[in-house]
Design a protein around this motif. Structure first.
Motif, PDB file in Angstrom:
ATOM      1  N   THR A   1       0.834  -1.206   0.000  1.00 55.42           N
ATOM      2  CA  THR A   1       0.000   0.000   0.000  1.00 55.42           C
ATOM      3  C   THR A   1       0.866   1.253   0.000  1.00 55.42           C
ATOM      4  N   ASP A   2       1.900   1.274   0.830  1.00 57.91           N
ATOM      5  CA  ASP A   2       2.797   2.437   0.870  1.00 57.91           C
ATOM      6  C   ASP A   2       3.523   2.621  -0.459  1.00 57.91           C
ATOM      7  N   ALA A   3       3.991   1.524  -1.074  1.00 59.70           N
ATOM      8  CA  ALA A   3       4.671   1.620  -2.366  1.00 59.70           C
ATOM      9  C   ALA A   3       3.724   2.136  -3.442  1.00 59.70           C
ATOM     10  N   MET A   4       2.489   1.668  -3.418  1.00 56.27           N
ATOM     11  CA  MET A   4       1.511   2.144  -4.394  1.00 56.27           C
ATOM     12  C   MET A   4       1.203   3.621  -4.186  1.00 56.27           C
ATOM     13  N   GLU A   5       1.150   4.048  -2.939  1.00 58.36           N
ATOM     14  CA  GLU A   5       0.899   5.472  -2.679  1.00 58.36           C
ATOM     15  C   GLU A   5       2.031   6.330  -3.260  1.00 58.36           C
ATOM     16  N   ARG A   6       3.278   5.880  -3.087  1.00 54.87           N
ATOM     17  CA  ARG A   6       4.407   6.616  -3.672  1.00 54.87           C
ATOM     18  C   ARG A   6       4.326   6.601  -5.199  1.00 54.87           C
ATOM     19  N   ALA A   7       3.963   5.450  -5.780  1.00 51.41           N
ATOM     20  CA  ALA A   7       3.866   5.351  -7.241  1.00 51.41           C
ATOM     21  C   ALA A   7       2.745   6.242  -7.776  1.00 51.41           C
TER      22      ALA A   7
END
Length: 135
Positions: free
Chosen positions: A19-25
């Motif tokens: 979820t955190d990686a997707m938010e950054r992406a």
């Protein structure tokens, strides 16, 4: 070239980090620092192949999958910023994490403070990961 299977991927990821990686992406995409294509499909004789590509520096890659009788088989290819092929990955484990992570971001960014209710629409292959995300 290394290939990461779904079991290995399941050992390496968790919903919070996805979820955190997707938010950054998504943030990079919103700032014009990342890009993605629309899915393209080819279908004939009861078979279908679909593909899409994305760049989220320092990585780029693509997802290719076959669909037969509603069942998907995914393969993902990942490259670094020099265009060097890094690896291939099975796609089912990533999809099981990515889809509810996208919904978690919607809840995180769009729901009122301390929501008390949520709904899951549909009960297909993604229902259980969505229930885990809401918990």
């Amino acid at each position: 070239m290394p290939h990461l299977d779904d079991d290995t991927i399941n050992e390496l990821i968790d919903l919070a980090s996805v979820t955190d990686a997707m938010e950054r992406a998504f943030g990079a995409w919103g700032r014009g620092e990342a890009a993605t294509t629309q899915r393209v499909r080819a279908a004939a004789a009861g078979q279908m192949a679909s593909a899409m590509a994305a760049v989220v520096p320092p990585y780029s890659g693509g997802k290719l999958y076959a669909t037969r009788n509603g069942v998907f088989t995914f393969v993902i290819t990942l490259f670094d910023d020099a265009g060097t092929w890094l690896c291939t990955l099975d796609g089912d484990a990533l999809t099981r994490a990515r889809t509810p992570a996208g919904c978690a971001l919607a809840v995180r960014r769009l729901a009122p403070d301390s929501p008390q209710r949520a709904a899951i629409l549909g009960t297909g292959r993604q229902a259980l990961p969505h229930l885990r995300m809401l918990a």
